[in-house]
Design a protein around this motif. Sequence first.
Motif: not given
Length: 518
Positions: A73-83, A116-122, A142-149
């Motif tokens: 499965l691919v887990l796409a993060t773009q629709e994740l909302r604030a917890p 899932g918020v992009s750095t541009e949107l942030l 995305f910010i999550g990926a930016n931090i993951a990398c």
Amino acid sequence: MIRKETKPESLAEFATDESGIVQARDVEAVCFPESEQEICELFAEANETSTLVTTSGAGTGLNGGRVAIHGGLVLATQELRAPQPRELPAIEAEQFGKQYVIYLDQERLEAHVPAGVSTELLDQMLPEGLLYPPDPTEKSGFIGANIACNASGSRTFHYGASRHWVLGLRVVLPTGDIIDISRGDCTADSELRFASQSGREYAIPLPSYQMPAGKNAAGLYARPGMDLVDLFVGSEGILGVISEVRLKLTERPDNILGEIAFFPSEAEALGFIDDLRTAAAGAMTVLSIEYFDSNSLGFMEHEVLAGKDYGAAVYTEVVGTLDELDPLIAALDANNYAADWFAEGGEEAAEQKGFRHSLPDEVHSYLRRHNSQAWTTDFAVPAEKFPEMLQAYHAAGVALREKFPREGKHYLVFGHIGDYHLHVEFIAHTEDELRLARQLYADLARQAIAWGGTVSAEHGVGKKTLTVNGRTIPYLELMYGKQAVMEIARAKQVLDPNLILNVGNMVPKQYLQEMAAN
Ligand SMILES: Cc1cc2nc3c(=O)[nH]c(=O)nc-3n(C[C@H](O)[C@H](O)[C@H](O)COP(=O)(O)OP(=O)(O)OC[C@H]3O[C@@H](n4cnc5c(N)ncnc54)[C@H](O)[C@@H]3O)c2cc1C
């Protein structure tokens, strides 16, 4: 219920990343969780059915990290909302036709941002006077990926990489546990010991390798006394899914001045850079120092380059007023600059950034037009080895050109020279050229490591491999040896006992199987 897409066109969107180095195979579905709870449900099912899960951001990665090469499965993060709603002012904005919310603590200069918020949107969401300083060239990541990398960018010279701006994280572990960690909550002795929200206890053994002292995004962060937050920053998704990040912000300097200086030769540009470093060590605030060799300039189109044949260019951003530019002007004069383009903020500064960021786009469109491929380094070395490394980069590019003479460029050298981190992009028009480019690349990688540098200063290692003496090995093995790769595998196993998440990043599947068999 979690939204799942199985249509071929939906799967195709996640089939690779911007690098194109690997392709997904046998993917069952792309899942779009909107909440941590939905990720937990997905993990519960995946653990039960031994289904692999690969986390995806925007797909701008350059190492195949988000690509599900082993299926599942691919887990796409773009629709994740604030917890959870927070008792803080909310800022809303739209992305992909959906509403996103970040929470802002203006007094403490902190923002809580869903993955899932992009750095541009942030950047657009933050009030005008506030800045999240890491400045990766690619803004749709995305910010999550930016931090993951542990992404970084041109302003890392002054502000450091993403790691320095992460105060806390919420992470869903592959066990289905959620952790909400802040800096200072948990620091290591020989292990990192912590409990999840449900009370389950974890103890992660620290890998024993020594990381390079300079800019580095290769492998799990491992240092005596390290903070648990740092383990997840740069972990390339192998330990859990980052659902929300608590970021430190800073006040946006309102007087950033941009200068692009053109030089007759590389030697003069390097002299200018040395003088800029001296100025930065003194009173001048220098945010970035970026480099373009003459081959890079050959790809770029702008009126400042029309009819010119410069040997090199340097882009720098400094903070100050026009009266405070003496060190910059002195550095230009002392190094025989041929021309310059100065921007006093506003649209002109944005145009300069566009000029800097246009290089990868121009190269990509050249590659498409010529049906050719590129092989790009991400190495950084300590300051004292940098001049030799730069020579080695050019020698490698010239070797490719001399072996395969033809029209067009064979390589370009550009990037974050302020951090001793240049990208060499080899351009291969044929399979034979590509084979030599990869060999030259592997030689340079070994050289960078031998000089105390890294194979990846900002992109991460993902699923990249190198062929050395006829053996194909993961990047990290070249840098730290196989034992270190297995230490990373063991750290992963504590959080991911069934080894289902982001399999292939940092550690190949075969090594995980070896570990599980012992
Ligand atoms: C033109 C261009 C310029 C670039 N410039 C830079 C640069 O200046 N600096 C830089 O650092 N990078 C740069 N990159 C690389 C890339 O943009 C970054 O690596 C970025 O962080 C990837 O973000 P993404 O959302 O596209 O992630 P993806 O490519 O989708 O994923 C990247 C990795 O992160 C993991 N991941 C994604 N989301 C999560 C999550 N929520 N939790 C855990 N793991 C997750 C994925 O599994 C994968 O391993 C550039 C890329 C391009 C194409």
